[in-house]
Design a protein around this motif. Structure first.
Motif, PDB file in Angstrom:
ATOM      1  N   GLY A 143    -112.321 -58.898 -26.646  1.00 26.35           N
ATOM      2  CA  GLY A 143    -112.512 -58.122 -25.347  1.00 26.35           C
ATOM      3  C   GLY A 143    -113.821 -58.415 -24.530  1.00 26.35           C
ATOM      4  N   ARG A 144    -113.786 -58.043 -23.251  1.00 25.91           N
ATOM      5  CA  ARG A 144    -115.092 -58.082 -22.488  1.00 25.91           C
ATOM      6  C   ARG A 144    -115.337 -59.573 -22.513  1.00 25.91           C
ATOM      7  N   ASP A 145    -116.392 -60.138 -22.769  1.00 28.32           N
ATOM      8  CA  ASP A 145    -116.790 -61.755 -22.612  1.00 28.32           C
ATOM      9  C   ASP A 145    -116.609 -62.318 -24.008  1.00 28.32           C
ATOM     10  N   GLY A 146    -116.219 -61.650 -24.887  1.00 30.61           N
ATOM     11  CA  GLY A 146    -116.007 -62.066 -26.345  1.00 30.61           C
ATOM     12  C   GLY A 146    -117.089 -61.743 -27.297  1.00 30.61           C
ATOM     13  N   GLY A 147    -118.075 -61.503 -26.834  1.00 27.19           N
ATOM     14  CA  GLY A 147    -119.435 -61.179 -27.615  1.00 27.19           C
ATOM     15  C   GLY A 147    -120.042 -62.316 -28.578  1.00 27.19           C
ATOM     16  N   ALA A 148    -120.297 -62.042 -29.517  1.00 31.38           N
ATOM     17  CA  ALA A 148    -120.966 -62.986 -30.595  1.00 31.38           C
ATOM     18  C   ALA A 148    -119.935 -63.637 -31.355  1.00 31.38           C
ATOM     19  N   LEU A 149    -118.717 -62.770 -31.434  1.00 28.79           N
ATOM     20  CA  LEU A 149    -117.590 -63.489 -32.082  1.00 28.79           C
ATOM     21  C   LEU A 149    -116.958 -64.513 -31.609  1.00 28.79           C
ATOM     22  N   ARG A 150    -117.191 -64.712 -30.359  1.00 29.07           N
ATOM     23  CA  ARG A 150    -116.137 -65.769 -29.507  1.00 29.07           C
ATOM     24  C   ARG A 150    -116.541 -67.096 -30.190  1.00 29.07           C
ATOM     25  N   ASP A 151    -117.787 -67.445 -30.331  1.00 31.21           N
ATOM     26  CA  ASP A 151    -117.839 -68.684 -31.020  1.00 31.21           C
ATOM     27  C   ASP A 151    -117.824 -68.951 -32.487  1.00 31.21           C
ATOM     28  N   LEU A 152    -117.605 -67.842 -32.942  1.00 27.19           N
ATOM     29  CA  LEU A 152    -117.442 -67.884 -34.552  1.00 27.19           C
ATOM     30  C   LEU A 152    -116.121 -68.081 -35.022  1.00 27.19           C
ATOM     31  N   CYS A 153    -115.161 -67.934 -33.772  1.00 27.84           N
ATOM     32  CA  CYS A 153    -113.752 -68.068 -34.366  1.00 27.84           C
ATOM     33  C   CYS A 153    -113.163 -69.422 -34.146  1.00 27.84           C
ATOM     34  N   ASP A 154    -111.983 -69.625 -34.717  1.00 28.99           N
ATOM     35  CA  ASP A 154    -111.266 -71.002 -34.496  1.00 28.99           C
ATOM     36  C   ASP A 154    -110.630 -70.960 -33.269  1.00 28.99           C
ATOM     37  N   VAL A 155    -109.934 -69.812 -33.292  1.00 22.38           N
ATOM     38  CA  VAL A 155    -109.095 -69.535 -31.799  1.00 22.38           C
ATOM     39  C   VAL A 155    -109.539 -68.315 -31.540  1.00 22.38           C
ATOM     40  N   ALA A 156    -110.193 -67.999 -30.215  1.00 24.26           N
ATOM     41  CA  ALA A 156    -110.882 -66.887 -29.764  1.00 24.26           C
ATOM     42  C   ALA A 156    -109.632 -66.476 -28.696  1.00 24.26           C
ATOM     43  N   ILE A 157    -109.267 -65.399 -28.684  1.00 23.68           N
ATOM     44  CA  ILE A 157    -108.334 -64.638 -27.583  1.00 23.68           C
ATOM     45  C   ILE A 157    -108.954 -63.401 -27.108  1.00 23.68           C
ATOM     46  N   VAL A 158    -109.620 -63.765 -25.915  1.00 28.89           N
ATOM     47  CA  VAL A 158    -110.524 -62.851 -25.338  1.00 28.89           C
ATOM     48  C   VAL A 158    -109.949 -62.117 -24.048  1.00 28.89           C
ATOM     49  N   VAL A 159    -109.528 -60.646 -23.958  1.00 29.47           N
ATOM     50  CA  VAL A 159    -109.102 -60.006 -22.879  1.00 29.47           C
ATOM     51  C   VAL A 159    -110.037 -59.620 -22.223  1.00 29.47           C
TER      52      VAL A 159
END
Ligand SMILES: O=C(CO)[C@@H](O)[C@H](O)[C@H](O)[C@H](O)COP(=O)(O)O
Ligand SMILES: [Zn+2]
Length: 189
Positions: A143-159
């Motif tokens: 959620g939010r801007d995806g935080g630090a996890l955003r770039d660590l995921c193969d597929v990031a689904i950010v609400v």
């Protein structure tokens, strides 16, 4: 607006309407999860608080049933074993509660579904780091801007909301959709 319910309803309707651009990422996540299950892999879910509950809810849709009677699918939540959580939290660190279970249970080809509304929970980040080190794929429900996890995921689904509760409500819709895609693609519906 005086009614809290009507306020929350309006907020959630507006948020859900803004989620259409996530369709591609949700489809990609469904394909990744299906591919892993088909090849004998398993799905592992983790998250804190409400996302811990979402983890066990979604894992149970797969081991139990979702839409139709069908064979059980390999899925588990890392947020449910109070002995493992308290032992690892007490003896190592709360940051390690998911990562250490993953070290024991995860195999290359498995998929971690990492659920975090902020994208910044340390124990979820550690789980993702461990999953990547093991050769697992990672789907992020964020959620939010995806935080630090955003770039660590193969597929990031950010609400894209700042409100934790609204993000969680969207996550469960997306999680149910993932279960539906898996059943469809495995030919189980
Ligand atoms: O359910 C809620 C709030 O709606 C809380 O339990 C919430 O999940 C917790 O504060 C979590 O620790 C938040 O973690 P995260 O989503 O930022 O990773
Ligand atoms: Zn909640």
């Amino acid at each position: 607006m005086n009614s809290l319910f009507l306020h929350n309803l309006a907020e959630q309707i507006a948020l859900l309407q803004s989620l259409q651009p996530l369709d591609g990422a949700v489809a990609q996540a469904g394909a990744l999860a299906t591919q892993s299950l088909r090849a004998g892999g398993k799905l592992m879910f983790c998250g804190n608080g409400g996302s811990a509950a979402d983890s066990q809810h979604l894992a149970a849709e797969l081991t139990g049933r979702f839409i139709k009677d069908r064979k059980p699918l390999a899925a588990l939540a890392l947020s449910t074993d109070s002995s493992a959580l308290t032992c690892i939290g007490n003896d190592y660190s709360f940051d390690e509660v998911f990562a250490r279970q993953l070290q024991g249970l995860g195999r290359a080809g498995d998929v971690l579904v990492a659920i975090s509304t902020s994208g910044n929970s340390r124990n979820v980040i550690r789980a993702v780091e461990e999953a990547r080190a093991l050769g697992m794929s990672v789907i992020g429900l964020l959620g939010r801007d995806g935080g630090a996890l955003r770039d660590l995921c193969d597929v990031a689904i950010v609400v894209p909301s700042q409100v934790t509760a609204r993000i969680q409500e969207s996550h469960i819709l997306i999680g149910h959709t993932l279960c539906g895609l898996i059943e469809q693609q495995l030919g189980l519906v």
